[in-house]
Design a protein around this motif. Structure first.
Motif, PDB file in Angstrom:
ATOM      1  N   ILE A   1       1.015  -1.344  -0.094  1.00  0.00           N
ATOM      2  CA  ILE A   1       0.029  -0.224  -0.162  1.00  0.00           C
ATOM      3  C   ILE A   1       0.798   1.256  -0.429  1.00  0.00           C
ATOM      4  N   ALA A   2       0.694   2.519  -0.899  1.00  0.00           N
ATOM      5  CA  ALA A   2       1.075   3.557  -0.871  1.00  0.00           C
ATOM      6  C   ALA A   2       0.585   4.733   0.488  1.00  0.00           C
ATOM      7  N   CYS A   3       1.358   5.046   0.956  1.00  0.00           N
ATOM      8  CA  CYS A   3       1.244   6.069   1.794  1.00  0.00           C
ATOM      9  C   CYS A   3       1.382   7.427   2.070  1.00  0.00           C
ATOM     10  N   CYS A   4       0.775   8.549   2.630  1.00  0.00           N
ATOM     11  CA  CYS A   4       1.556   9.562   2.685  1.00  0.00           C
ATOM     12  C   CYS A   4       1.651  10.090   4.494  1.00  0.00           C
ATOM     13  N   HIS A   5       1.858  10.927   4.261  1.00  0.00           N
ATOM     14  CA  HIS A   5       1.601  11.432   6.139  1.00  0.00           C
ATOM     15  C   HIS A   5       2.513  12.065   6.748  1.00  0.00           C
TER      16      HIS A   5
ATOM     17  N   THR B   1      -0.401  -7.236   9.939  1.00  0.00           N
ATOM     18  CA  THR B   1       1.591  -7.408  10.469  1.00  0.00           C
ATOM     19  C   THR B   1       1.459  -5.928   8.868  1.00  0.00           C
ATOM     20  N   VAL B   2       2.693  -4.779   9.496  1.00  0.00           N
ATOM     21  CA  VAL B   2       2.854  -4.132   8.987  1.00  0.00           C
ATOM     22  C   VAL B   2       4.677  -4.237   9.098  1.00  0.00           C
ATOM     23  N   LYS B   3       4.814  -5.205   7.709  1.00  0.00           N
ATOM     24  CA  LYS B   3       6.252  -5.737   7.424  1.00  0.00           C
ATOM     25  C   LYS B   3       7.285  -4.698   7.464  1.00  0.00           C
ATOM     26  N   ASP B   4       6.865  -3.879   6.545  1.00  0.00           N
ATOM     27  CA  ASP B   4       8.045  -3.136   6.229  1.00  0.00           C
ATOM     28  C   ASP B   4       7.969  -1.772   6.110  1.00  0.00           C
ATOM     29  N   VAL B   5       8.777  -0.998   4.961  1.00  0.00           N
ATOM     30  CA  VAL B   5       8.730   0.335   5.130  1.00  0.00           C
ATOM     31  C   VAL B   5       9.268   0.404   3.501  1.00  0.00           C
ATOM     32  N   ARG B   6       8.925   0.921   2.485  1.00  0.00           N
ATOM     33  CA  ARG B   6       9.944   1.032   1.651  1.00  0.00           C
ATOM     34  C   ARG B   6       9.991   2.400   0.803  1.00  0.00           C
ATOM     35  N   ILE B   7      10.765   3.098   0.551  1.00  0.00           N
ATOM     36  CA  ILE B   7      10.632   4.537  -0.481  1.00  0.00           C
ATOM     37  C   ILE B   7      11.516   4.796  -1.377  1.00  0.00           C
ATOM     38  N   GLU B   8      10.976   5.152  -2.468  1.00  0.00           N
ATOM     39  CA  GLU B   8      12.433   5.815  -3.700  1.00  0.00           C
ATOM     40  C   GLU B   8      12.705   6.743  -3.572  1.00  0.00           C
ATOM     41  N   HIS B   9      14.480   6.129  -2.680  1.00  0.00           N
ATOM     42  CA  HIS B   9      15.147   7.698  -2.726  1.00  0.00           C
ATOM     43  C   HIS B   9      16.100   7.875  -4.581  1.00  0.00           C
TER      44      HIS B   9
ATOM     45  N   GLU C   1      10.593  10.342   5.504  1.00  0.00           N
ATOM     46  CA  GLU C   1      10.913  12.207   5.586  1.00  0.00           C
ATOM     47  C   GLU C   1      11.766  12.298   4.266  1.00  0.00           C
ATOM     48  N   LEU C   2      12.660  11.251   4.134  1.00  0.00           N
ATOM     49  CA  LEU C   2      12.962  11.423   2.940  1.00  0.00           C
ATOM     50  C   LEU C   2      12.170  11.750   1.731  1.00  0.00           C
ATOM     51  N   THR C   3      11.201  11.356   1.802  1.00  0.00           N
ATOM     52  CA  THR C   3      10.167  11.999   0.409  1.00  0.00           C
ATOM     53  C   THR C   3       9.533  12.389   0.690  1.00  0.00           C
ATOM     54  N   GLU C   4       9.428  13.250   1.514  1.00  0.00           N
ATOM     55  CA  GLU C   4       7.698  14.358   2.359  1.00  0.00           C
ATOM     56  C   GLU C   4       6.847  13.232   2.603  1.00  0.00           C
ATOM     57  N   GLY C   5       7.158  11.982   3.318  1.00  0.00           N
ATOM     58  CA  GLY C   5       5.772  11.551   3.454  1.00  0.00           C
ATOM     59  C   GLY C   5       5.576   9.964   3.173  1.00  0.00           C
ATOM     60  N   VAL C   6       5.956  10.465   1.963  1.00  0.00           N
ATOM     61  CA  VAL C   6       5.136   9.283   0.957  1.00  0.00           C
ATOM     62  C   VAL C   6       6.524   8.232   0.655  1.00  0.00           C
ATOM     63  N   HIS C   7       5.265   7.067   1.793  1.00  0.00           N
ATOM     64  CA  HIS C   7       5.917   5.620   1.317  1.00  0.00           C
ATOM     65  C   HIS C   7       4.965   4.322   1.184  1.00  0.00           C
ATOM     66  N   LEU C   8       5.744   3.157   1.228  1.00  0.00           N
ATOM     67  CA  LEU C   8       5.236   1.969   0.380  1.00  0.00           C
ATOM     68  C   LEU C   8       5.423   1.415   1.968  1.00  0.00           C
TER      69      LEU C   8
ATOM     70  N   TYR D   1      -4.615   8.989   5.209  1.00  0.00           N
ATOM     71  CA  TYR D   1      -2.921   8.328   4.720  1.00  0.00           C
ATOM     72  C   TYR D   1      -3.016   7.430   3.237  1.00  0.00           C
ATOM     73  N   LEU D   2      -4.303   7.441   3.010  1.00  0.00           N
ATOM     74  CA  LEU D   2      -3.295   6.619   1.386  1.00  0.00           C
ATOM     75  C   LEU D   2      -3.405   7.163   0.284  1.00  0.00           C
ATOM     76  N   VAL D   3      -2.255   7.014  -0.576  1.00  0.00           N
ATOM     77  CA  VAL D   3      -1.810   7.812  -1.487  1.00  0.00           C
ATOM     78  C   VAL D   3      -3.108   7.861  -2.248  1.00  0.00           C
ATOM     79  N   ASP D   4      -3.624   8.027  -3.371  1.00  0.00           N
ATOM     80  CA  ASP D   4      -4.890   8.206  -4.487  1.00  0.00           C
ATOM     81  C   ASP D   4      -4.315   8.147  -5.326  1.00  0.00           C
ATOM     82  N   GLU D   5      -4.492   6.312  -5.839  1.00  0.00           N
ATOM     83  CA  GLU D   5      -4.189   5.867  -6.952  1.00  0.00           C
ATOM     84  C   GLU D   5      -4.414   6.610  -8.328  1.00  0.00           C
TER      85      GLU D   5
END
Length: 181
Positions: free
Chosen positions: A80-84, A102-110, A145-152, A175-179
């Motif tokens: 899921i894509a989130c932003c906050h 269960t929240v397994k991980d967090v991922r960003i695109e740096h 914080e490296l992506t202005e709140g956007v993460h997966l 919190y969900l990013v609008d697809e």
């Protein structure tokens, strides 16, 4: 294991693997080191060797965890894509775990390093609180914080309804990013 007796090499890794496979909770490197009567650095090296043999071990903020545990069926998984803001991380994680996810991980695109992924592995409020305390106590920044709140997040649950409920709660919180954007 008798006090003072050191387990060597492959036997130690088999012993560690057995401990992880039979534990439903993460085990810290320090705990494993104490049980095997070796240093924590030896445990870190052993975990690296076991992962290189494709053992499904992950390092979480609470310790090491073996992912294929008998009787634990979390067959539904979704990204899921989130932003906050960082101030909303606790609420986001509570919304997810309160819905049986269960929240397994967090991922960003740096922009320089590409995809960066960090294990979270929280499935209840206690684990969320421990994770947040570790962030606070180490003065670590959230990846988002490296992506202005956007993460997966990769999330998993025992059933599809839990994932749908969690997504609905995140959407209601904004919190969900609008697809469609």
């Amino acid at each position: 294991m008798s006090e003072g007796k050191r387990i060597l090499g492959e036997k130690r890794r088999e012993f560690l693997l057995s401990l992880l496979k039979t534990s439903s909770n993460p085990i810290t490197g320090s705990e494993l080191a104490k049980k095997a009567n070796v240093s924590r650095q030896v445990i870190v090296n052993d975990m690296t060797l076991l992962k290189a043999k494709n053992e499904p071990i992950i390092a979480t903020s609470q310790g090491y965890l073996y992912m294929l545990q008998p009787g634990v069926q979390q067959s539904f998984e979704k990204t899921i894509a989130c932003c906050h803001s960082p101030l909303e991380v606790e609420n986001e994680l509570f919304l997810l775990v309160d819905n049986g996810v269960t929240v397994k991980d967090v991922r960003i695109e740096h922009p320089v390093y590409g995809d960066l992924t960090a294990s979270i592995m929280v499935s209840n409020r206690k684990e969320v609180i421990q994770f947040l305390e570790k962030i606070k106590n180490t003065s670590a920044a959230y990846l988002s914080e490296l992506t202005e709140g956007v993460h997966l997040h990769t999330i998993s649950a025992a059933n599809a309804q839990s994932i749908a409920d969690a997504e609905q709660a995140l959407e209601a919180a904004g919190y969900l990013v609008d697809e469609n954007n």
